[in-house]
Design a protein around this motif. Structure first.
Motif, PDB file in Angstrom:
ATOM      1  N   VAL A  84       0.868  -1.181   0.000  1.00  0.00           N
ATOM      2  CA  VAL A  84       0.000   0.000   0.000  1.00  0.00           C
ATOM      3  C   VAL A  84       0.903   1.230   0.000  1.00  0.00           C
ATOM      4  O   VAL A  84       1.742   1.381   0.889  1.00  0.00           O
ATOM      5  CB  VAL A  84      -0.944   0.020   1.222  1.00  0.00           C
ATOM      6  N   TYR A  85       0.726   2.093  -0.996  1.00  0.00           N
ATOM      7  CA  TYR A  85       1.529   3.307  -1.145  1.00  0.00           C
ATOM      8  C   TYR A  85       0.651   4.517  -0.803  1.00  0.00           C
ATOM      9  O   TYR A  85      -0.461   4.649  -1.332  1.00  0.00           O
ATOM     10  CB  TYR A  85       2.048   3.445  -2.574  1.00  0.00           C
ATOM     11  N   VAL A  86       1.163   5.387   0.042  1.00  0.00           N
ATOM     12  CA  VAL A  86       0.385   6.531   0.512  1.00  0.00           C
ATOM     13  C   VAL A  86       1.213   7.797   0.334  1.00  0.00           C
ATOM     14  O   VAL A  86       2.387   7.843   0.705  1.00  0.00           O
ATOM     15  CB  VAL A  86       0.014   6.363   2.006  1.00  0.00           C
ATOM     16  N   ARG A  92      -2.504   4.213  -3.219  1.00  0.00           N
ATOM     17  CA  ARG A  92      -2.308   3.231  -4.284  1.00  0.00           C
ATOM     18  C   ARG A  92      -2.179   1.856  -3.648  1.00  0.00           C
ATOM     19  O   ARG A  92      -1.299   1.613  -2.830  1.00  0.00           O
ATOM     20  CB  ARG A  92      -1.075   3.563  -5.124  1.00  0.00           C
ATOM     21  N   VAL A  93      -3.082   0.963  -4.025  1.00  0.00           N
ATOM     22  CA  VAL A  93      -3.166  -0.372  -3.439  1.00  0.00           C
ATOM     23  C   VAL A  93      -2.685  -1.386  -4.472  1.00  0.00           C
ATOM     24  O   VAL A  93      -3.282  -1.513  -5.545  1.00  0.00           O
ATOM     25  CB  VAL A  93      -4.614  -0.696  -3.013  1.00  0.00           C
ATOM     26  N   ARG A  94      -1.622  -2.082  -4.161  1.00  0.00           N
ATOM     27  CA  ARG A  94      -1.109  -3.121  -5.049  1.00  0.00           C
ATOM     28  C   ARG A  94      -1.477  -4.471  -4.451  1.00  0.00           C
ATOM     29  O   ARG A  94      -0.856  -4.943  -3.513  1.00  0.00           O
ATOM     30  CB  ARG A  94       0.405  -2.994  -5.219  1.00  0.00           C
ATOM     31  N   ASN A  95      -2.504  -5.088  -5.010  1.00  0.00           N
ATOM     32  CA  ASN A  95      -2.986  -6.384  -4.587  1.00  0.00           C
ATOM     33  C   ASN A  95      -2.396  -7.470  -5.484  1.00  0.00           C
ATOM     34  O   ASN A  95      -1.694  -7.165  -6.449  1.00  0.00           O
ATOM     35  CB  ASN A  95      -4.516  -6.394  -4.613  1.00  0.00           C
ATOM     36  N   PRO A  96      -2.661  -8.760  -5.204  1.00  0.00           N
ATOM     37  CA  PRO A  96      -2.034  -9.818  -6.002  1.00  0.00           C
ATOM     38  C   PRO A  96      -2.195  -9.669  -7.507  1.00  0.00           C
ATOM     39  O   PRO A  96      -1.237  -9.885  -8.243  1.00  0.00           O
ATOM     40  CB  PRO A  96      -2.725 -11.085  -5.480  1.00  0.00           C
ATOM     41  N   PHE A  97      -3.371  -9.292  -7.976  1.00  0.00           N
ATOM     42  CA  PHE A  97      -3.589  -9.263  -9.426  1.00  0.00           C
ATOM     43  C   PHE A  97      -4.102  -7.913  -9.929  1.00  0.00           C
ATOM     44  O   PHE A  97      -4.445  -7.793 -11.102  1.00  0.00           O
ATOM     45  CB  PHE A  97      -4.582 -10.355  -9.834  1.00  0.00           C
ATOM     46  N   ARG A  98      -4.135  -6.911  -9.059  1.00  0.00           N
ATOM     47  CA  ARG A  98      -4.615  -5.595  -9.488  1.00  0.00           C
ATOM     48  C   ARG A  98      -3.835  -4.491  -8.792  1.00  0.00           C
ATOM     49  O   ARG A  98      -3.301  -4.688  -7.706  1.00  0.00           O
ATOM     50  CB  ARG A  98      -6.115  -5.417  -9.178  1.00  0.00           C
ATOM     51  N   VAL A  99      -3.796  -3.331  -9.439  1.00  0.00           N
ATOM     52  CA  VAL A  99      -3.275  -2.113  -8.824  1.00  0.00           C
ATOM     53  C   VAL A  99      -4.399  -1.089  -8.870  1.00  0.00           C
ATOM     54  O   VAL A  99      -4.882  -0.733  -9.948  1.00  0.00           O
ATOM     55  CB  VAL A  99      -2.033  -1.575  -9.558  1.00  0.00           C
ATOM     56  N   ILE A 100      -4.827  -0.646  -7.691  1.00  0.00           N
ATOM     57  CA  ILE A 100      -5.940   0.303  -7.588  1.00  0.00           C
ATOM     58  C   ILE A 100      -5.394   1.630  -7.095  1.00  0.00           C
ATOM     59  O   ILE A 100      -4.718   1.674  -6.058  1.00  0.00           O
ATOM     60  CB  ILE A 100      -7.034  -0.204  -6.617  1.00  0.00           C
ATOM     61  N   GLU A 101      -5.673   2.681  -7.827  1.00  0.00           N
ATOM     62  CA  GLU A 101      -5.223   4.013  -7.439  1.00  0.00           C
ATOM     63  C   GLU A 101      -6.440   4.859  -7.095  1.00  0.00           C
ATOM     64  O   GLU A 101      -7.323   5.072  -7.930  1.00  0.00           O
ATOM     65  CB  GLU A 101      -4.424   4.647  -8.566  1.00  0.00           C
ATOM     66  N   GLU A 214      -7.472  20.161  -3.849  1.00  0.00           N
ATOM     67  CA  GLU A 214      -7.619  20.077  -5.302  1.00  0.00           C
ATOM     68  C   GLU A 214      -6.695  19.013  -5.902  1.00  0.00           C
ATOM     69  O   GLU A 214      -7.082  18.291  -6.824  1.00  0.00           O
ATOM     70  CB  GLU A 214      -7.314  21.440  -5.926  1.00  0.00           C
ATOM     71  N   ALA A 215      -5.473  18.916  -5.384  1.00  0.00           N
ATOM     72  CA  ALA A 215      -4.521  17.946  -5.926  1.00  0.00           C
ATOM     73  C   ALA A 215      -4.905  16.509  -5.619  1.00  0.00           C
ATOM     74  O   ALA A 215      -4.364  15.579  -6.222  1.00  0.00           O
ATOM     75  CB  ALA A 215      -3.123  18.225  -5.380  1.00  0.00           C
ATOM     76  N   ALA A 216      -5.831  16.299  -4.674  1.00  0.00           N
ATOM     77  CA  ALA A 216      -6.226  14.955  -4.281  1.00  0.00           C
ATOM     78  C   ALA A 216      -7.525  14.514  -4.933  1.00  0.00           C
ATOM     79  O   ALA A 216      -8.180  13.584  -4.469  1.00  0.00           O
ATOM     80  CB  ALA A 216      -6.360  14.878  -2.753  1.00  0.00           C
ATOM     81  N   GLN A 217      -7.915  15.181  -6.026  1.00  0.00           N
ATOM     82  CA  GLN A 217      -9.130  14.819  -6.754  1.00  0.00           C
ATOM     83  C   GLN A 217      -8.744  14.016  -8.003  1.00  0.00           C
ATOM     84  O   GLN A 217      -7.599  14.024  -8.436  1.00  0.00           O
ATOM     85  CB  GLN A 217      -9.923  16.058  -7.140  1.00  0.00           C
ATOM     86  N   GLY A 218      -9.703  13.335  -8.575  1.00  0.00           N
ATOM     87  CA  GLY A 218      -9.457  12.557  -9.784  1.00  0.00           C
ATOM     88  C   GLY A 218     -10.353  11.339  -9.832  1.00  0.00           C
ATOM     89  O   GLY A 218     -11.324  11.220  -9.072  1.00  0.00           O
ATOM     90  N   GLU A 219     -10.032  10.426 -10.728  1.00  0.00           N
ATOM     91  CA  GLU A 219     -10.812   9.215 -10.915  1.00  0.00           C
ATOM     92  C   GLU A 219     -10.074   8.007 -10.346  1.00  0.00           C
ATOM     93  O   GLU A 219      -8.845   7.969 -10.307  1.00  0.00           O
ATOM     94  CB  GLU A 219     -11.079   8.979 -12.403  1.00  0.00           C
ATOM     95  N   VAL A 220     -10.856   7.043  -9.906  1.00  0.00           N
ATOM     96  CA  VAL A 220     -10.295   5.775  -9.457  1.00  0.00           C
ATOM     97  C   VAL A 220      -9.862   4.965 -10.677  1.00  0.00           C
ATOM     98  O   VAL A 220     -10.624   4.834 -11.639  1.00  0.00           O
ATOM     99  CB  VAL A 220     -11.312   4.980  -8.624  1.00  0.00           C
ATOM    100  N   THR A 221      -8.657   4.453 -10.660  1.00  0.00           N
ATOM    101  CA  THR A 221      -8.166   3.632 -11.769  1.00  0.00           C
ATOM    102  C   THR A 221      -7.787   2.249 -11.248  1.00  0.00           C
ATOM    103  O   THR A 221      -7.271   2.107 -10.140  1.00  0.00           O
ATOM    104  CB  THR A 221      -6.948   4.271 -12.455  1.00  0.00           C
ATOM    105  N   VAL A 222      -8.068   1.245 -12.075  1.00  0.00           N
ATOM    106  CA  VAL A 222      -7.761  -0.146 -11.732  1.00  0.00           C
ATOM    107  C   VAL A 222      -7.000  -0.759 -12.901  1.00  0.00           C
ATOM    108  O   VAL A 222      -7.464  -0.700 -14.042  1.00  0.00           O
ATOM    109  CB  VAL A 222      -9.038  -0.956 -11.440  1.00  0.00           C
ATOM    110  N   ARG A 223      -5.839  -1.318 -12.618  1.00  0.00           N
ATOM    111  CA  ARG A 223      -5.047  -1.973 -13.661  1.00  0.00           C
ATOM    112  C   ARG A 223      -4.786  -3.416 -13.245  1.00  0.00           C
ATOM    113  O   ARG A 223      -4.351  -3.689 -12.136  1.00  0.00           O
ATOM    114  CB  ARG A 223      -3.702  -1.258 -13.849  1.00  0.00           C
TER     115      ARG A 223
END
Length: 246
Positions: A84-86, A92-101, A214-223
Motif C-alpha cells: 500500500v503506497y500513501v 495506491r493499493v497493489r494487490n495480487p492481481f490488481r493495482v488500484i489508485e 484540489e490535488a487529491a481529486q481525480g478518478e479511481v483507476t484499476v489496472r
C-alpha cells in the motif's frame, strides 16, 4: 505486522497537469511475515524444481517446468507483491492481481474488521492485502494496554498515599513507564495498537486532511497485473496438457 517505509525511488504514476508535488515520497506498508514466507517458498520451489529438471527423466523435467511456471507467479502475487503506497494526493493499493489508485477525494472510508478495506465514493470495496488483520496482534495490544493502565492506577494510588513518599512514588512510576508504555507521572502515553491498525489510523488521518484538496481529486483507476496472471495461466495450461496426454 506491517512495515512502513519511504520509497524515494518508487516510480510515481502520471499526475494531472498543474497538480502540486506531494510533500513527501510514498510511504509504503507491507507485511514482513509475507515477505519472509514468500522468499522461503520461492527458494523451496526453485530447489525442488531445478533438481527435477536436472535429474528427472521422461516427462518429469517438463512437468517440473510447468509447475514452476504456475507456482512462482502465484507465490510472488500473494507474498512479495502486495503493498500500500500513501502520499498527499492518493492511496495506491497493489494487490495480487490488481493495482488500484484512489485519489483521497474518491475515498469514502477505510474500514477494519476481519480484513482491512477501502471503499470509494461509488461503494466499491477494495481489500488491502498488504495489511492483514491479526487477531493475535490485536489481543496482544489490548493486554499490553490493560497492563499499562493497571500500572498507572497503582502508581496513582501510591502517589496519593502520603506526601513524604512522593519522590519514591514518582521514581516508581517512571520505572513502570519504561516497562509498560507509560508517560511521565505514570499516565499511559497512548493506546496500544496492532501494526496494521496503526497503519489504518495513519491513512484515515491522511484522508481527513487531504480529501478536500484540489490535488487529491481525480478518478479511481484499476489496472490488472497481466505480468503475474499471464505466466500463471500459461503454466496451468501447460501442466494440464502434460497431465492429460500422460
Amino acid at each position: 505486522m506491517t512495515t512502513p517505509e519511504h520509497q524515494p525511488n518508487d516510480p510515481e504514476p502520471t499526475r494531472p497537469p498543474g497538480s502540486a508535488a506531494p510533500r513527501y515520497q510514498d510511504r509504503v506498508y507491507r507485511s514482513p511475515a509475507a515477505l519472509v514466507g514468500g522468499v522461503l517458498l520461492l527458494a523451496l520451489i526453485g530447489w525442488l524444481g531445478i533438481d527435477a529438471v536436472v535429474t528427472g527423466e521422461g516427462r518429469t523435467p517438463w512437468l517440473a517446468l510447468a509447475t514452476m511456471l504456475l507456482l512462482v507467479p502465484l507465490v510472488v502475487a500473494y507474498t512479495l507483491r502486495p503493498a500500500v503506497y500513501v502520499n498527499d494526493d492518493r492511496l495506491r493499493v497493489r494487490n495480487p492481481f490488481r493495482v488500484i489508485e484512489l485519489p483521497w477525494g474518491q475515498v469514502a472510508s477505510l474500514r477494519s474488521g476481519f480484513s482491512n478495506e477501502v471503499f470509494d465514493e461509488s461503494g466499491t470495496k477494495y481489500q488491502l492485502w498488504a495489511l492483514p488483520v491479526s487477531l493475535r496482534a490485536r489481543n496482544k495490544a489490548v493486554r499490553a494496554e490493560t497492563r499499562a493502565a493497571a500500572q498507572a492506577a497503582r502508581a496513582a494510588r501510591a502517589g496519593s498515599g502520603s506526601e513524604g513518599s512522593g519522590a519514591g512514588a514518582g521514581s516508581g512510576a517512571r520505572a513502570s513507564a519504561g516497562r509498560g508504555g507509560l508517560g511521565p507521572g505514570g499516565v499511559p502515553s497512548g493506546p496500544k495498537r496492532a501494526e496494521s491498525d496503526r497503519a489504518m489510523d495513519e491513512m484515515r488521518e491522511m484522508h481527513e486532511l487531504r480529501q478536500s484538496e484540489e490535488a487529491a481529486q481525480g478518478e479511481v483507476t484499476v489496472r490488472w497485473a497481466y505480468e503475474i496472471a499471464g505466466p500463471a495461466v500459461v503454466g496451468a495450461v501447460l501442466l494440464a496438457v502434460l497431465l492429460g496426454v500422460g
